[in-house]
Design an enzyme around this catalytic site. Sequence first.
Site, PDB file in Angstrom:
ATOM      1  N   GLU A  15       0.845  -1.199   0.000  1.00 15.91           N
ATOM      2  CA  GLU A  15       0.000   0.000   0.000  1.00 15.91           C
ATOM      3  C   GLU A  15       0.875   1.242   0.000  1.00 15.91           C
ATOM      4  O   GLU A  15       0.856   2.046   0.912  1.00 15.91           O
ATOM      5  CB  GLU A  15      -0.932   0.001   1.223  1.00 15.91           C
ATOM      6  CG  GLU A  15      -1.779  -1.232   1.382  1.00 15.91           C
ATOM      7  CD  GLU A  15      -2.777  -1.398   0.257  1.00 15.91           C
ATOM      8  OE1 GLU A  15      -2.798  -0.558  -0.655  1.00 15.91           O
ATOM      9  OE2 GLU A  15      -3.526  -2.376   0.294  1.00 15.91           O
ATOM     10  N   CYS A  63     -10.351  -0.500   0.751  1.00 16.35           N
ATOM     11  CA  CYS A  63      -9.058  -1.057   1.125  1.00 16.35           C
ATOM     12  C   CYS A  63      -9.025  -2.539   0.805  1.00 16.35           C
ATOM     13  O   CYS A  63     -10.052  -3.207   0.832  1.00 16.35           O
ATOM     14  CB  CYS A  63      -8.839  -0.829   2.626  1.00 16.35           C
ATOM     15  SG  CYS A  63      -7.306  -1.532   3.256  1.00 16.35           S
ATOM     16  N   CYS A  66      -8.122  -3.973   5.188  1.00 17.14           N
ATOM     17  CA  CYS A  66      -9.145  -3.866   6.248  1.00 17.14           C
ATOM     18  C   CYS A  66     -10.538  -3.995   5.644  1.00 17.14           C
ATOM     19  O   CYS A  66     -11.443  -3.221   5.985  1.00 17.14           O
ATOM     20  CB  CYS A  66      -9.025  -2.541   6.966  1.00 17.14           C
ATOM     21  SG  CYS A  66      -7.365  -2.139   7.514  1.00 17.14           S
ATOM     22  N   HIS A  70     -14.194  -1.944   7.098  1.00 16.30           N
ATOM     23  CA  HIS A  70     -15.010  -0.939   6.414  1.00 16.30           C
ATOM     24  C   HIS A  70     -16.363  -1.519   5.990  1.00 16.30           C
ATOM     25  O   HIS A  70     -17.363  -0.795   5.919  1.00 16.30           O
ATOM     26  CB  HIS A  70     -14.243  -0.384   5.217  1.00 16.30           C
ATOM     27  CG  HIS A  70     -13.057   0.444   5.614  1.00 16.30           C
ATOM     28  ND1 HIS A  70     -13.177   1.712   6.143  1.00 16.30           N
ATOM     29  CD2 HIS A  70     -11.727   0.173   5.614  1.00 16.30           C
ATOM     30  CE1 HIS A  70     -11.973   2.196   6.427  1.00 16.30           C
ATOM     31  NE2 HIS A  70     -11.079   1.275   6.119  1.00 16.30           N
ATOM     32  N   ARG A 481      -5.925  -0.897  13.038  1.00 13.63           N
ATOM     33  CA  ARG A 481      -5.052   0.282  13.086  1.00 13.63           C
ATOM     34  C   ARG A 481      -5.589   1.394  13.965  1.00 13.63           C
ATOM     35  O   ARG A 481      -4.981   2.463  14.045  1.00 13.63           O
ATOM     36  CB  ARG A 481      -4.809   0.798  11.671  1.00 13.63           C
ATOM     37  CG  ARG A 481      -3.897  -0.108  10.888  1.00 13.63           C
ATOM     38  CD  ARG A 481      -3.880   0.168   9.404  1.00 13.63           C
ATOM     39  NE  ARG A 481      -3.057  -0.823   8.747  1.00 13.63           N
ATOM     40  CZ  ARG A 481      -3.473  -2.066   8.479  1.00 13.63           C
ATOM     41  NH1 ARG A 481      -4.693  -2.438   8.787  1.00 13.63           N
ATOM     42  NH2 ARG A 481      -2.663  -2.924   7.892  1.00 13.63           N
ATOM     43  N   SER A 504      -5.675   5.696  10.000  1.00  6.62           N
ATOM     44  CA  SER A 504      -4.468   6.304   9.440  1.00  6.62           C
ATOM     45  C   SER A 504      -4.672   7.786   9.165  1.00  6.62           C
ATOM     46  O   SER A 504      -3.697   8.534   9.028  1.00  6.62           O
ATOM     47  CB  SER A 504      -4.031   5.572   8.167  1.00  6.62           C
ATOM     48  OG  SER A 504      -3.566   4.272   8.496  1.00  6.62           O
ATOM     49  N   CYS A 548      -1.605   2.397   6.651  1.00  2.00           N
ATOM     50  CA  CYS A 548      -2.351   1.804   5.535  1.00  2.00           C
ATOM     51  C   CYS A 548      -3.148   2.928   4.908  1.00  2.00           C
ATOM     52  O   CYS A 548      -4.166   3.340   5.430  1.00  2.00           O
ATOM     53  CB  CYS A 548      -3.257   0.681   6.021  1.00  2.00           C
ATOM     54  SG  CYS A 548      -4.039  -0.210   4.666  1.00  2.00           S
ATOM     55  N   CYS A 551      -7.064   3.615   1.732  1.00  2.17           N
ATOM     56  CA  CYS A 551      -8.420   4.170   1.680  1.00  2.17           C
ATOM     57  C   CYS A 551      -8.423   5.240   0.583  1.00  2.17           C
ATOM     58  O   CYS A 551      -8.737   6.396   0.809  1.00  2.17           O
ATOM     59  CB  CYS A 551      -8.801   4.759   3.019  1.00  2.17           C
ATOM     60  SG  CYS A 551      -8.342   3.718   4.400  1.00  2.17           S
TER      61      CYS A 551
END
Length: 576
Positions: A15, A63, A66, A70, A481, A504, A548, A551
């Site tokens: 990423e 993503c 994750c 989400h 995260r 993030s 990460c 997104c």
Amino acid sequence: MANKRVIVDPITRIEGHLRIEVEVDENNVIQNAYSTSTLWRGLETIVKNRDPRDAGFLMQRICGVCTFSHYRAGIEAVEDALGIVPPLNAKLTRSLMNMALFMHDHVVHFYHLHGLDWVDVVSALDADPAKASKEAFDYAEFPIATGENDLKKVKTRVKEFVAKGQLGPFANAYWGHKTYRLTPEQNLILLSHYLKALEVQRELAKLMAMFGGKQPHPQSLTVGGVTCVMDLLDPSRMGEYLTLFKVGADFIENAYQADVVMAAKMFKDEPSVTAPAGVMNFMSHKEMQLNRTEFLFDSGIIENGDLAKVFEINEDLITEEATHSWYSDNEALHPYEGKTNPNYTGFRDMDTVGPDGKMIHSKVVDEKGKYSWIKSPRYDGKPMEVGPLAAILISYAKGNEKIVPLVNDFLAKTGLPKAALFTTLGRTAARMIQSRAIAKHGLEAFNTLIENLKVDQDTYTSYKIDKDKEYRGRFIGDVPRGMLSHWIRIKNGVVENYQAVVPSTWNAGPIDSLGQMGPYEANLVGLKVQDLSQPLEIIRVIHSFDPCIACAVHVMDKKGNDLGTYKVDPIYGLSC
């Protein structure tokens, strides 16, 4: 002497949308730091005017890592807006899927994304496998993959990599860097676990797919509940989940925990991992439902590193601003009123330190203007660090009886003081402690689910969307995260506005209108870099957050060309 600019781009092993720039003085001490996301997250715009029941399915594409987080956030934000309470079976199933994600994510982070910041792979070639095998028992009761024969085989494999001049998965690290602290034998142990973790993470991915149908991008959550009722009623399926969970728990206890303790003892005098965190405010939301009323991790806020007082979260005080972000609306807005209108202003020209230490011409961020696609979230106007460190500190400060013993155990084994928790070393250890808490207590949710299914097999709560009504709701929870929130407004039966404030974003956001740095940037200021051509210290600090930035857009052409056009047959579902 003028400061020099150093660019690390990309800084992550996967990423790669995160760029870090720092300014160092004549002693190589960082004076300023700039965190930049170089790709735009557009999902909030894409989901507008869609059926709200699709929000979870669309938002999980934010993503590739994750996805469940989400997905669940998109589903539960709609449930909150419509006032839906899913059955206990659905809540516990989601919790078990969440545990699978955390265990997988943290193992992958430590070994495959962050591990080479601690491990000098080439040093392992000088190790004595017999001596290393014996040392493994100093850190685990039942060491994994550290028999003398196992370690001999690992050493041979790495030797072959090095002889060919191709280190494969271990490429692009700074071998021999002066800040590495592990002995050759310890490097060999961690290297063996790096390879073993590749197998374990595959099993933990299966654990998620057990109830999710597949991984990544599981498909079994729906607004109102879950669709995997046949799996829940299948004893063999439940048994398979239990078996895979125990595989992960064993690795966490006898490899991950052991390696973090070993690394902490050896690095406890290394300045790049023991300096205090830049932002000493921490926020976390309760997570991991175990039964009808209890959660494994607590909610709260710690300010200025004071463990004596934990404040409750007031959701009305959460805002995002874009003073230094590539968006047109600068003002601080609550996520329900958030705006996502892009305003890209680009980079500027400057000479910077190149890979060989010589000055080269580069494009750098405009630190006085806008320089990131990430906004700056604030709580009551203050920056907050989110993530496993925040979750562990808050549960520890609240006296959580499941977390306190694990934190004290880590401090006792390493001889570190509580202050060491507020460091890069503490942040890395917190992920291990969080994994260990799940491994030790997570099956309480499994057992509660089994007992409840004996008397109640409901997995879905029906509902109705009234197109004449306006709704708004949110999901707030902790993901691997850190604290994640999705905020939705529904009007005329479709999504009117959607905002995702991701972990993030909290940690990687740029300077705000008051000149306050976010956690990434603040954590770097004051850090001394031994060799500007090998900035391992910067990488080690940033990787400890497990950045990460995915997104965002996943694929782009720098010239703006279309990458492909697809037509879907509405009758037969074929695409071409």
